[in-house]
Design a protein around this motif. Structure first.
Motif, mmCIF file in Angstrom:
data_model
loop_
_atom_site.group_PDB
_atom_site.id
_atom_site.type_symbol
_atom_site.label_atom_id
_atom_site.label_comp_id
_atom_site.label_asym_id
_atom_site.label_seq_id
_atom_site.Cartn_x
_atom_site.Cartn_y
_atom_site.Cartn_z
ATOM 1 N N ILE A 14 42.347 32.736 46.577
ATOM 2 C CA ILE A 14 42.270 34.197 46.495
ATOM 3 C C ILE A 14 40.960 34.614 45.827
ATOM 4 O O ILE A 14 40.293 35.547 46.278
ATOM 5 C CB ILE A 14 43.489 34.771 45.749
ATOM 6 N N LYS A 18 38.062 36.924 47.612
ATOM 7 C CA LYS A 18 37.628 38.179 47.010
ATOM 8 C C LYS A 18 36.166 38.147 46.559
ATOM 9 O O LYS A 18 35.642 39.152 46.096
ATOM 10 C CB LYS A 18 38.526 38.525 45.818
ATOM 11 N N ASN A 63 44.814 40.439 38.298
ATOM 12 C CA ASN A 63 44.846 40.974 39.664
ATOM 13 C C ASN A 63 45.259 39.917 40.681
ATOM 14 O O ASN A 63 46.034 40.189 41.594
ATOM 15 C CB ASN A 63 43.490 41.572 40.043
ATOM 16 N N VAL A 64 44.744 38.703 40.522
ATOM 17 C CA VAL A 64 45.086 37.627 41.454
ATOM 18 C C VAL A 64 46.553 37.238 41.294
ATOM 19 O O VAL A 64 47.260 37.041 42.286
ATOM 20 C CB VAL A 64 44.165 36.406 41.271
ATOM 21 N N GLU A 66 48.929 39.168 40.336
ATOM 22 C CA GLU A 66 49.700 40.265 40.934
ATOM 23 C C GLU A 66 49.711 40.144 42.461
ATOM 24 O O GLU A 66 50.730 40.368 43.104
ATOM 25 C CB GLU A 66 49.113 41.617 40.512
ATOM 26 N N GLU A 67 48.585 39.766 43.041
ATOM 27 C CA GLU A 67 48.522 39.585 44.493
ATOM 28 C C GLU A 67 49.440 38.443 44.935
ATOM 29 O O GLU A 67 50.144 38.556 45.943
ATOM 30 C CB GLU A 67 47.094 39.308 44.939
ATOM 31 N N GLN A 68 49.452 37.350 44.193
ATOM 32 C CA GLN A 68 50.351 36.236 44.513
ATOM 33 C C GLN A 68 51.804 36.696 44.453
ATOM 34 O O GLN A 68 52.608 36.341 45.307
ATOM 35 C CB GLN A 68 50.154 35.072 43.541
ATOM 36 N N ARG A 70 52.986 39.758 44.892
ATOM 37 C CA ARG A 70 53.280 40.638 46.037
ATOM 38 C C ARG A 70 53.501 39.811 47.297
ATOM 39 O O ARG A 70 54.388 40.098 48.095
ATOM 40 C CB ARG A 70 52.130 41.627 46.265
#
Length: 87
Positions: A14, A18, A63-64, A66-68, A70
């Motif tokens: 990720i 990004k 942030n990463v 949180e992305e994982q 989601r």
């Protein structure tokens, strides 16, 4: 829970997508992670290693993660939907 971790993107992947880290940064962090485990049996997280090296900031780690989270939720919702809506 193990079922969902297989589908989860890796933390370093990720970061690379990004543009926050390079493949080389990720590979070096993985190497340092392995060395820490072999030397002292310390499980250091990739994000912590990259923060210590100044490659990323703590907000990037958050942030990463949180992305994982989601992405895992998306997989779980799809699995539940397929179970209850299959014929």
């Amino acid at each position: 829970m193990g079922l969902f971790k297989k589908n989860r993107k890796k933390f370093g992947e990720i970061l690379i997508e990004k543009g926050l880290a390079t493949k080389s940064d990720d590979e070096e962090a993985l190497k340092l992670q392995q060395e820490a485990w072999e030397a002292k049996q310390i499980q250091k997280r990739i994000g912590a290693i990259l923060c210590e090296k100044g490659v990323i900031e703590m907000t990037d780690v958050e942030n990463v993660l949180e992305e994982q989270k989601r992405f895992e939720g998306f997989i779980l919702k799809g699995l539940i939907y397929s179970i209850f809506h299959s014929k």
